[in-house]
Design a protein around this motif. Structure first.
Motif, PDB file in Angstrom:
ATOM      1  N   ALA A 185       0.843  -1.204   0.000  1.00 20.76           N
ATOM      2  CA  ALA A 185       0.000   0.000   0.000  1.00 20.76           C
ATOM      3  C   ALA A 185       0.877   1.252   0.000  1.00 20.76           C
ATOM      4  O   ALA A 185       1.918   1.285   0.659  1.00 20.76           O
ATOM      5  N   THR A 186       0.444   2.258  -0.736  1.00 21.09           N
ATOM      6  CA  THR A 186       1.248   3.476  -0.873  1.00 21.09           C
ATOM      7  C   THR A 186       0.451   4.735  -0.562  1.00 21.09           C
ATOM      8  O   THR A 186      -0.767   4.756  -0.671  1.00 21.09           O
ATOM      9  N   ASN A 187       1.168   5.760  -0.185  1.00 21.39           N
ATOM     10  CA  ASN A 187       0.609   7.095   0.022  1.00 21.39           C
ATOM     11  C   ASN A 187       1.600   8.104  -0.567  1.00 21.39           C
ATOM     12  O   ASN A 187       2.693   8.258  -0.032  1.00 21.39           O
ATOM     13  N   PRO A 188       1.256   8.730  -1.704  1.00 22.69           N
ATOM     14  CA  PRO A 188      -0.048   8.748  -2.387  1.00 22.69           C
ATOM     15  C   PRO A 188      -0.378   7.420  -3.069  1.00 22.69           C
ATOM     16  O   PRO A 188       0.435   6.504  -3.092  1.00 22.69           O
ATOM     17  N   THR A 189      -1.585   7.372  -3.640  1.00 24.71           N
ATOM     18  CA  THR A 189      -2.060   6.165  -4.298  1.00 24.71           C
ATOM     19  C   THR A 189      -1.247   5.885  -5.559  1.00 24.71           C
ATOM     20  O   THR A 189      -0.511   6.734  -6.059  1.00 24.71           O
ATOM     21  N   TRP A 190      -1.404   4.692  -6.078  1.00 25.77           N
ATOM     22  CA  TRP A 190      -0.605   4.214  -7.214  1.00 25.77           C
ATOM     23  C   TRP A 190      -0.626   5.203  -8.393  1.00 25.77           C
ATOM     24  O   TRP A 190       0.405   5.509  -8.975  1.00 25.77           O
ATOM     25  N   GLY A 191      -1.796   5.694  -8.739  1.00 27.42           N
ATOM     26  CA  GLY A 191      -1.912   6.573  -9.898  1.00 27.42           C
ATOM     27  C   GLY A 191      -1.154   7.872  -9.773  1.00 27.42           C
ATOM     28  O   GLY A 191      -0.843   8.518 -10.775  1.00 27.42           O
ATOM     29  N   LYS A 192      -0.831   8.268  -8.538  1.00 18.80           N
ATOM     30  CA  LYS A 192      -0.116   9.526  -8.306  1.00 18.80           C
ATOM     31  C   LYS A 192       1.379   9.328  -8.093  1.00 18.80           C
ATOM     32  O   LYS A 192       2.117  10.302  -7.890  1.00 18.80           O
ATOM     33  N   LEU A 193       1.829   8.082  -8.132  1.00 15.22           N
ATOM     34  CA  LEU A 193       3.263   7.818  -7.998  1.00 15.22           C
ATOM     35  C   LEU A 193       3.958   8.050  -9.339  1.00 15.22           C
ATOM     36  O   LEU A 193       3.393   7.779 -10.400  1.00 15.22           O
ATOM     37  N   ASN A 194       5.200   8.522  -9.279  1.00 16.95           N
ATOM     38  CA  ASN A 194       5.951   8.652 -10.523  1.00 16.95           C
ATOM     39  C   ASN A 194       6.466   7.275 -10.958  1.00 16.95           C
ATOM     40  O   ASN A 194       6.394   6.284 -10.214  1.00 16.95           O
TER      41      ASN A 194
END
Length: 236
Positions: free
Chosen positions: A128-137
């Motif tokens: 799980a990531t923060n930000p979400t996957w779509g906002k990761l570079n």
């Protein structure tokens, strides 16, 4: 636990341990390799999986996993992942899949009259990531990408039906779908709304994601999926 599943789980855990300190990885968290009763799934006559990108950070904003994030065994992880839908699932997300699951095929939790148990897995990462996957570079996505493990898990699970509601091109490329395997399609001026592929022995059902939630399309499209299942006897 199935020995092959144990091995894949150990690989996921090992990879997570190397990456959990990255600044964009949710803390505390655990690798979510699957959601749901995998034993029930493996014993189902019709094996159904739903597919996402990676776990939501919202999985860890409430008490869903009664396990420490720093020191846990594969056996404990196996238990909490199996019990996911029995404890406190992220209903705002999974209810979208349940609408189509429970009409014809299976349920995430055993329900009277439904003998098939579905599980959910994530295509790109169990982290799980923060930000979400779509906002990761691109660099950050690549640094936690576990697509190779996903393919190994998918082969082990050997599903009959795959329900997926991600970006269309991602689906085509990730599953290497060919147009000659396309058996049903519904398109709009905005692009594909529904496509069903027969790939080897499994059906891959793609439905457009309109609102950030899976299977968030007009009722007519959902009815097309249900009719397809009924006509082709894709049911319990």
């Amino acid at each position: 636990m199935d020995e092959r599943l144990k091995q894949i789980t150990e690989e996921y855990v090992s990879d997570f341990s190397q990456k959990r300190d990255l600044d964009f990885v949710v803390k505390p968290s655990i690798p979510i390799i699957w959601f749901g009763d995998i034993e029930g799934y493996l014993n189902s006559s019709k094996k159904v999986i739903t597919v996402g990108l990676n776990p939501s950070l919202k999985e860890f904003s409430e008490s869903r996993f009664h396990i420490g994030s720093e020191d846990f065994s594969v056996e404990k992880l196996y238990c909490v992942l199996n019990d996911y839908f029995k404890v406190n699932p992220y209903r705002n997300y999974f209810n979208c899949f349940s609408k189509i699951l429970e009409t014809q095929i299976a349920t995430y939790n055993f329900t009277y009259g439904k003998k098939n148990t579905a599980i959910h897995i994530d295509m790109y990462s169990s982290i799980a990531t923060n930000p979400t996957w779509g906002k990761l570079n691109k660099f950050k996505k690549n640094s936690i990408n576990q697509f190779g493990l996903f393919i190994k898990l998918l082969e082990l699970l050997s599903p009959d039906v795959v329900l997926i509601s991600l970006e269309w091109q991602q689906v085509l490329e990730s599953f290497q779908l060919k147009q000659n395997c396309l058996i049903l399609k519904k398109h709009s001026p905005h692009g594909p709304e529904l496509e069903i592929y027969q790939q080897d022995k499994k059906l891959i059902v793609y439905v457009r994601n309109r609102t950030g939630k899976p299977f968030s399309v007009k009722n007519e499209i959902m009815d097309d999926v249900k009719d397809f299942f009924k006509i082709n006897k894709v049911e319990q």
